[in-house]
Design a protein around this motif. Structure first.
Motif, PDB file in Angstrom:
ATOM      1  N   GLY A 260       0.818  -1.207   0.000  1.00  0.00           N
ATOM      2  CA  GLY A 260       0.000   0.000   0.000  1.00  0.00           C
ATOM      3  C   GLY A 260       0.848   1.251   0.000  1.00  0.00           C
ATOM      4  O   GLY A 260       1.614   1.503   0.926  1.00  0.00           O
ATOM      5  N   VAL A 302       3.370  -1.605  -6.653  1.00  0.00           N
ATOM      6  CA  VAL A 302       2.238  -0.744  -6.304  1.00  0.00           C
ATOM      7  C   VAL A 302       1.009  -1.201  -7.073  1.00  0.00           C
ATOM      8  O   VAL A 302       1.109  -1.918  -8.067  1.00  0.00           O
ATOM      9  N   GLU A 303      -0.150  -0.776  -6.580  1.00  0.00           N
ATOM     10  CA  GLU A 303      -1.392  -1.001  -7.299  1.00  0.00           C
ATOM     11  C   GLU A 303      -1.741   0.261  -8.087  1.00  0.00           C
ATOM     12  O   GLU A 303      -1.258   1.349  -7.778  1.00  0.00           O
ATOM     13  N   ASP A 305      -4.570   2.030  -8.609  1.00  0.00           N
ATOM     14  CA  ASP A 305      -5.604   2.999  -8.281  1.00  0.00           C
ATOM     15  C   ASP A 305      -5.348   3.709  -6.964  1.00  0.00           C
ATOM     16  O   ASP A 305      -6.260   4.322  -6.395  1.00  0.00           O
ATOM     17  N   GLU A 306      -4.126   3.646  -6.441  1.00  0.00           N
ATOM     18  CA  GLU A 306      -3.853   4.206  -5.124  1.00  0.00           C
ATOM     19  C   GLU A 306      -3.766   5.732  -5.174  1.00  0.00           C
ATOM     20  O   GLU A 306      -3.071   6.300  -6.022  1.00  0.00           O
ATOM     21  N   SER A 307      -4.459   6.369  -4.253  1.00  0.00           N
ATOM     22  CA  SER A 307      -4.574   7.828  -4.282  1.00  0.00           C
ATOM     23  C   SER A 307      -3.238   8.524  -4.047  1.00  0.00           C
ATOM     24  O   SER A 307      -3.033   9.654  -4.502  1.00  0.00           O
ATOM     25  N   GLU A 308      -2.309   7.866  -3.328  1.00  0.00           N
ATOM     26  CA  GLU A 308      -1.018   8.476  -3.018  1.00  0.00           C
ATOM     27  C   GLU A 308       0.063   8.152  -4.048  1.00  0.00           C
ATOM     28  O   GLU A 308       1.228   8.474  -3.836  1.00  0.00           O
ATOM     29  N   LEU A 309      -0.310   7.536  -5.156  1.00  0.00           N
ATOM     30  CA  LEU A 309       0.703   7.090  -6.114  1.00  0.00           C
ATOM     31  C   LEU A 309       1.532   8.254  -6.650  1.00  0.00           C
ATOM     32  O   LEU A 309       2.760   8.178  -6.720  1.00  0.00           O
TER      33      LEU A 309
END
Length: 370
Positions: A260, A302-303, A305-309
């Motif tokens: 995450g 990482v994935e 759709d992560e908001s902090e990407l």
């Protein structure tokens, strides 16, 4: 169309993978049981290894995953069982190509936690798994590789398995975020990192139920996920960015797999906060966590759709992040495979070049694929 390199997917170990160990270990060797637990009706298949259930479905020390792939849960996945277990390599390649994934590196599922305290049994479990993966990956025509686990209870065996895994053609060496109750930067584990560095294979640190004592203190599956599974990757980040490993082995290439972005970013920032504080001195490593990160070969999966990407890219740089599918695991909203690559392509806060790096080029560089 952009073709993808998936650096982190899995197999659900087939029921006969460890059959040959029965002659040497008797009833302690892995066998499959089908146990009905009313609270978890679909999780009705477990491994019995050295007298313990994996995954343990309920109670203190419980966790949950899809191996062995004969449970009702495994059958409900929108993925063929022979693809989940890699028993049919062509079926897995067909699934990959359906997601436009040209290459994939696979990790185990059952081995996402320590399975025994017997060094000899651990050696045998790991060796048979790596033998199976070597055979299957050789059938893939170069499309599928694997990160090879090594036995962690005895460093002589760990070093030997690093060397053997390389000779078998492994893409990398896999460890969890801790070696049971031992943190990765513990001096007792230094021979392993020396061997991996010398092998020139990347070290793949994967999330899991790594810390045995903490898991045993958790009364249910939820607690085990939130406090042990996720915590393992933070323990690994501390060991790598603050524990001094990369001071001693500067050429070691390290991947942190799953965890995450928001959690990892916040933890790295918290480590950076503590670094100059007199109370925590002497700091184990020679540099601050951010300095170590930027000066070393540390990658993160990482994935999409992560908001902090976007903000994590600003911390790490766009060359150190790899989007992974985590296929055929389905612990996502909707109960299906993670649409990681399509999520990245649909983002408006990444440039086309960044999308290429995250979905292909960085994973190729990490695993040194031409």
């Amino acid at each position: 169309m952009l073709e993808f390199f998936d650096p982190d997917s899995h197999i659900e170990e087939p029921v006969d993978l460890w059959d040959s160990l029965a002659a040497a270990f008797g009833g302690r060797a892995p066998k499959v049981l089908q146990v009905e637990v009313p609270e978890r009706p679909h999780r009705n298949a477990q491994w019995l290894i050295d007298g313990n259930l994996f995954p343990k479905p309920i109670g203190y020390g419980s966790n949950v995953h899809g191996s062995p792939p004969i449970s009702s849960f495994a059958a409900s996945k929108p993925v063929r069982l022979e693809s989940q277990s890699l028993q049919d390599v062509e079926a897995r390649i067909e699934d990959m190509l359906g997601m436009n994934v040209q290459h994939s590196v696979l990790f185990p599922t059952t081995l996402l936690q320590p399975l025994t305290q017997d060094p000899e049994l651990e050696v045998a479990l790991v060796a048979e798994y790596n033998n199976y993966m070597a055979r299957k990956c050789q059938q893939s025509g170069g499309r599928i590789g694997w990160a090879a686990p090594v036995p962690m209870l005895d460093m002589r065996h760990a070093v030997s398995e690093v060397q053997r895994a390389k000779s078998l053609g492994a893409s990398g060496i896999m460890v969890l975020g801790t070696a049971g109750d031992i943190l990765l930067h513990d001096v007792r584990l230094r021979p392993l990192f020396d061997a991996v560095s010398r092998s020139e294979l990347p070290l793949c640190v994967h999330i899991g139920w790594a810390h045995t004592s903490t898991l045993l203190s958790c009364p249910d599956v939820t607690t085990g996920f939130a406090l042990v599974f996720d915590q393992s990757i933070l323990q690994a980040i501390f060991s790598m960015l603050a524990g001094g490993i990369l001071d001693e082995f500067p050429d070691l290439k390290v991947g942190i797999f799953e965890g995450g972005v928001g959690l990892m970013k916040a933890f790295i920032e918290r480590l950076e906060h503590w670094y100059p504080v007199h109370t925590v001195q002497p700091w184990p490593s020679k540099r601050s966590p951010i300095e170590t990160l930027r000066a070393s070969h540390v990658y993160f999966s990482v994935e999409g759709d992560e908001s902090e990407l976007r903000s994590f890219i600003d911390v790490c740089g766009s060359d150190k992040l790899m989007v992974s599918a985590d296929y055929p695991h389905v612990h996502f909203e909707g109960g299906g495979p993670l649409p990681a690559f399509s999520n990245v392509l649909s983002r408006n806060d990444l440039s086309d070049r960044e999308k290429e790096k995250l979905t292909r080029d960085n994973a190729m560089a990490f695993f040194e694929r031409p």
